[in-house]
Design an enzyme around this catalytic site. Structure first.
Site, PDB file in Angstrom:
ATOM      1  N   LYS A  52       0.873  -1.320   0.076  1.00 17.94           N
ATOM      2  CA  LYS A  52       0.150  -0.018  -0.149  1.00 17.94           C
ATOM      3  C   LYS A  52       0.946   1.319   0.074  1.00 17.94           C
ATOM      4  O   LYS A  52       0.780   2.308  -0.704  1.00 17.94           O
ATOM      5  CB  LYS A  52      -0.809  -0.004   1.165  1.00 17.94           C
ATOM      6  CG  LYS A  52      -1.957  -1.167   0.945  1.00 17.94           C
ATOM      7  CD  LYS A  52      -2.715  -1.252   2.415  1.00 17.94           C
ATOM      8  CE  LYS A  52      -3.792  -2.444   2.064  1.00 17.94           C
ATOM      9  NZ  LYS A  52      -4.620  -3.079   3.269  1.00 17.94           N
ATOM     10  N   GLN A  96      -4.869  -1.668   9.415  1.00 13.53           N
ATOM     11  CA  GLN A  96      -4.669  -3.097   8.879  1.00 13.53           C
ATOM     12  C   GLN A  96      -5.203  -4.198   9.803  1.00 13.53           C
ATOM     13  O   GLN A  96      -4.923  -4.261  11.043  1.00 13.53           O
ATOM     14  CB  GLN A  96      -2.994  -3.087   8.566  1.00 13.53           C
ATOM     15  CG  GLN A  96      -2.764  -4.490   7.775  1.00 13.53           C
ATOM     16  CD  GLN A  96      -3.559  -4.590   6.578  1.00 13.53           C
ATOM     17  OE1 GLN A  96      -3.279  -3.782   5.691  1.00 13.53           O
ATOM     18  NE2 GLN A  96      -4.096  -5.672   6.033  1.00 13.53           N
ATOM     19  N   ASP A 119     -11.076   2.373   3.762  1.00 22.38           N
ATOM     20  CA  ASP A 119     -11.456   0.772   3.672  1.00 22.38           C
ATOM     21  C   ASP A 119     -13.308   0.806   3.555  1.00 22.38           C
ATOM     22  O   ASP A 119     -13.491  -0.304   3.299  1.00 22.38           O
ATOM     23  CB  ASP A 119     -11.230  -0.055   4.821  1.00 22.38           C
ATOM     24  CG  ASP A 119      -9.738  -0.873   4.846  1.00 22.38           C
ATOM     25  OD1 ASP A 119      -9.619  -1.038   3.465  1.00 22.38           O
ATOM     26  OD2 ASP A 119      -9.235  -1.065   5.829  1.00 22.38           O
TER      27      ASP A 119
END
Ligand code: NAD
Length: 294
Positions: A52, A96, A119
């Site tokens: 990422k 994460q 997200d």
């Protein structure tokens, strides 16, 4: 001829678009910025975070990596999130997952500012998606219509069957597919571990999306001839012939299903590369929304 959907190529196209959008923001004095928070040292999570951060560099998005010890307290993580929520130079925040067992993932997700939730897991964004309000949506399922439509396959009016009902893939996938628009407008069926006679449903699918987490679960007899088959699964299986001692396979038995499908995504190289590409799109979108740019 079965179309092998090239996720790497489509993801590269999308990253290029995100780069163009980031450049436009930079010209207006806005540097899109993504903060990624990693708790602990899970090797897979570390690798995901690394990819990422690398994608941010390529696309012209500033990245901030925050690493916390595996035994960090939930309060310490909440304090980090609050700091990032209040930092006007940060447009996207990604924590994460999975988090260490002593942390409550729902509480952490709910602590995020929904307008920075790249997200798309915050309940505000989940609700907006379900009623069709423009918002930040989960990266993996959001990339799937892009893969299908950019491969020249129509979606509107098709019967899409999703196998899996997770909050990360299955449920948002259903909510995306049922919306209006050419990258959706499907009749949607969701199957899951409670479905009786799964094959009866999967064989009706014009578009079959597998997000199960069981290696090579979907076989040719489960697929309608000519269907588009999208494999979300990423599973490690032992493979003595590979120097890593394992190989990656999807939730679809690729060689078997390829013989009947009209189009199919490989693993790796299908859905996987799209997730990070869509994260770049979401970060730039969050920056635009936070600055009131349409
Ligand atoms: P999950 O374990 O949370 O959900 C799996 C779903 O499959 C469940 O909802 C369950 O009801 C269903 N299921 C399990 N067994 C079944 C059966 N026998 N019949 C019908 N349904 C069944 O998993 P997830 O987070 O949704 O991930 C699914 C897969 O996708 C995993 O392999 C994961 O690694 C992969 N994944 C890939 C990406 C990517 O970027 N490509 C992102 C997220 C997840």
């Amino acid at each position: 001829m079965t179309i092998i959907i090239d996720g790497k190529a489509v993801a590269a196209e999308i990253r290029q678009e995100a780069k163009g959008e980031a450049t436009t923001l930079l010209e207006q004095g806005i540097t899109p910025c993504l903060a990624v928070v990693l708790v602990g040292d899970n090797p897979a999570s570390k690798a995901y975070v690394g990819s990422k951060v690398k994608a941010c560099e390529e696309v012209g998005v500033k990245s901030i990596k925050i690493e916390m010890d595996a035994d960090a307290s939930e309060e310490a993580l909440l304090a980090q999130i609050e700091g990032l929520n209040n930092d006007a130079s940060v447009h996207g925040i990604l924590v994460q997952l999975p988090l260490p067992k002593h942390m409550d993932e729902d509480r952490i997700i709910e602590a995020l500012d929904p307008s920075k939730d790249v997200d798309g897991f915050h309940p505000v964004n989940v609700g907006k998606l379900s009623i069709g309000i423009d918002c930040l949506t989960p990266c993996t399922p959001t990339g799937i219509p892009e893969l299908i439509v950019r491969s020249g396959i129509e979606m509107s009016g098709k019967h899409a069957v999703v196998i899996g009902r997770s909050n990360i893939v299955g449920k948002p996938m259903m909510n995306i597919l049922v919306q209006k628009g050419n990258k959706a407008n499907c009749t949607v069926t969701c199957c899951h571990s409670g479905t009786k006679d799964l094959t009866e449903f999967t064989r009706q699918a014009d578009i079959l999306i597998a997000a199960i987490g069981v290696p090579e679960f979907v076989t040719a007899d489960m697929v309608k001839p000519g269907a588009t088959v999208i494999d979300v699964g990423i599973n490690r299986v032992d493979d003595a012939s590979d120097k890593r001692g394992y190989k990656l396979v999807g939730d679809v038995n690729f060689d078997d299903v390829k013989a009947v499908a009209g189009a199919i995504t490989p693993v790796p190289g299908g859905v996987g590369p799209m997730t990070v590409a869509m994260l770049m799109k979401n970060t730039v979108k969050a920056a635009r929304m936070l600055h009131g740019i349409g």
